[in-house]
Scaffold this active site. Structure first.
Site, PDB file in Angstrom:
ATOM      1  N   LYS A  73      28.663   1.171 -40.655  1.00 20.18           N
ATOM      2  CA  LYS A  73      29.516   0.086 -41.162  1.00 20.18           C
ATOM      3  C   LYS A  73      30.891   0.243 -40.546  1.00 20.18           C
ATOM      4  O   LYS A  73      31.275   1.337 -40.126  1.00 20.18           O
ATOM      5  CB  LYS A  73      29.628   0.187 -42.686  1.00 20.18           C
ATOM      6  CG  LYS A  73      30.083  -1.078 -43.361  1.00 20.18           C
ATOM      7  CD  LYS A  73      29.011  -2.140 -43.301  1.00 20.18           C
ATOM      8  CE  LYS A  73      28.858  -2.936 -44.541  1.00 20.18           C
ATOM      9  NZ  LYS A  73      27.558  -3.478 -44.764  1.00 20.18           N
ATOM     10  N   SER A  95      17.941  -9.247 -39.508  1.00 19.33           N
ATOM     11  CA  SER A  95      18.625  -8.660 -38.348  1.00 19.33           C
ATOM     12  C   SER A  95      17.623  -7.873 -37.505  1.00 19.33           C
ATOM     13  O   SER A  95      17.657  -7.917 -36.276  1.00 19.33           O
ATOM     14  CB  SER A  95      19.734  -7.708 -38.799  1.00 19.33           C
ATOM     15  OG  SER A  95      20.931  -8.397 -39.013  1.00 19.33           O
TER      16      SER A  95
END
Ligand code: GLU
Length: 416
Positions: free
Chosen positions: A109, A351
């Site tokens: 992240k 994704s």
């Protein structure tokens, strides 16, 4: 599994849930430390020459948590709250999410500590491209694959892919959540919202209940919140309240979502829509309803708020919306929580489908995406419900048990 647990001495972000799972699985503190920490972190300075000629300094972050199950994967967030601590917490959450729903990725992240709404398109583009210039050695289709998150979208992904391709040649698969025209996938934009609804449907089946006619309160009306609302509407549910960062709207009879979206398209804040009652964001969380769906930022349900929640079920469309204390209060009050690593995993699943299509250089049809998303999320949900029933624990505890064990086993095969 005991309800209360001692928080870890050395807490990295909100790692209490992970610590609790490690304890229940009988892992020692070193295994916890291994799984709680990240393998790599980047912090880069991003000077931006603004349109008015002034200079502003931003910082970009990327935390790569674990890649034992596949390349690092996770969103890029553009928000003033972005810092190393937040990136660590959310990167670990990604590793657990991908492990839980069995997509062959690790977790990562990052983001930039900017408010994208206060930047012009040119400023945003230059900041994004500057970030890629600084971190391109650390990302790639087989290394780390960013995606949209709070404050970013397919346009930002397009700039990243383009900047990366200038250095390495045209590279599909360096980001997901990009426009369909340049290798994006059908169904990716709405995937998180669609996934939330799939998990709720599976939960309703498990409880032998119907979703039709049930009331929902959604906190946050960005990409995730909007697509959640659309999916709930298709299921015949009644969305009675929504909010944005400025305030909330409430109508017991059900909100006219179409009219609210039209209002927003005129550039007006959702909360100024005149045909519904305006309430505060905090009051929205306390409304009586069947489902409360936090779909915005983290830590909105702390211990105090959890004591006032009147929803029958909490569904975490956002990442980490419930603090450890908030979670304990909800457990004590018997309010089930469909946890983030399950409820919002639709985004990273699609994704993954996008990345597969990029690798195969072959687009899939929308129905193939929807079908496989439904299969993957329904299976993961069933596993969580079975463990929760078998061990008499919460859905979050069950999800963490499954994911932590998978992650530990994968890490052990390559590390220990
Ligand atoms: N930002 C989303 C999440 O938190 C999607 C991540 C991805 O697709 O890599 O799950």
């Amino acid at each position: 599994m005991t309800k209360k647990t001692t928080p870890p001495k050395q807490s990295i972000g909100n790692s209490h849930f992970l610590h609790e799972a490690c304890q229940a699985l009988g892992y020692d503190e070193q295994v916890f430390a291994l799984l709680a920490g990240a393998s790599r972190e980047f912090k880069v300075q991003l000077p931006l020459l603004c349109d008015d000629g002034s200079l502003k300094i931003f910082y970009g972050y990327r935390v790569q948590h674990h890649n034992a199950l596949g390349p690092y994967k996770g969103g890029l967030r553009f928000h003033p709250s972005v810092d190393m601590q937040e990136a660590h917490t959310l990167a670990a959450l990604m590793s657990l999410k991908t492990a839980l729903v069995k997509v062959p990725f690790g977790g990562a992240k990052g983001g930039i500590n900017c408010d994208p709404r206060s930047l012009s398109r040119r400023e945003l583009e230059s900041l994004t491209r500057a970030f890629v210039e600084k971190i391109h050695r650390g990302i790639g289709p087989n290394l780390d694959i960013p995606a949209p998150d709070v404050g970013t979208n397919e346009q930002v992904m397009a700039w990243i892919q383009d900047e990366y391709s200038k250095i390495y040649g045209y590279t599909l698969g360096v980001v997901t959540g990009k426009p369909i025209l340049i290798g994006g996938s059908q169904g990716r934009t709405e995937a998180t919202g669609t996934g939330v609804a799939i998990v709720m449907q599976q939960h309703a089946r498990h409880q032998a209940q119907k979703l039709e006619g049930k009331t929902v309160v959604i906190q946050g009306f960005g990409n995730v919140g909007t697509h959640c609302a659309n999916a709930f509407k298709r299921l015949g549910m009644k969305v009675i309240a929504i909010s944005d960062s400025k305030g909330a709207l409430f109508d017991e009879a059900g909100l006219d979502l179409h009219a609210i979206c039209q209002h927003r398209e005129k550039g007006k804040p959702v909360s100024t829509y005149p045909q519904a009652r305006q309430i505060s964001n905090q009051d929205l969380l306390k409304l009586p309803c069947d489902f409360l769906v936090p779909a915005a930022m983290g830590n909105v349900i702390d211990g105090k708020t959890a004591r006032e929640i009147k929803a029958k079920v909490v569904v975490e469309a956002a990442n980490s919306p419930t603090t450890f204390e908030g979670d304990q209060v909800l457990m004590e009050r018997g309010i089930p929580v469909l946890p983030d690593i399950l409820a919002n995993a639709g985004g990273v699943i699609v994704s993954y489908f996008e990345w597969v299509q990029n690798m195969q250089q072959m687009p899939w049809e929308k129905n193939q995406i929807t079908e496989q998303l439904t299969t993957k999320l329904s299976k993961a949900s069933d596993e969580v419900f079975a463990v929760a029933t078998g061990k008499q624990c919460s859905y979050r505890q069950a999800a963490y048990l499954i994911a932590t064990q998978r992650l530990r086993d994968a890490v052990a095969t390559v590390t220990i």
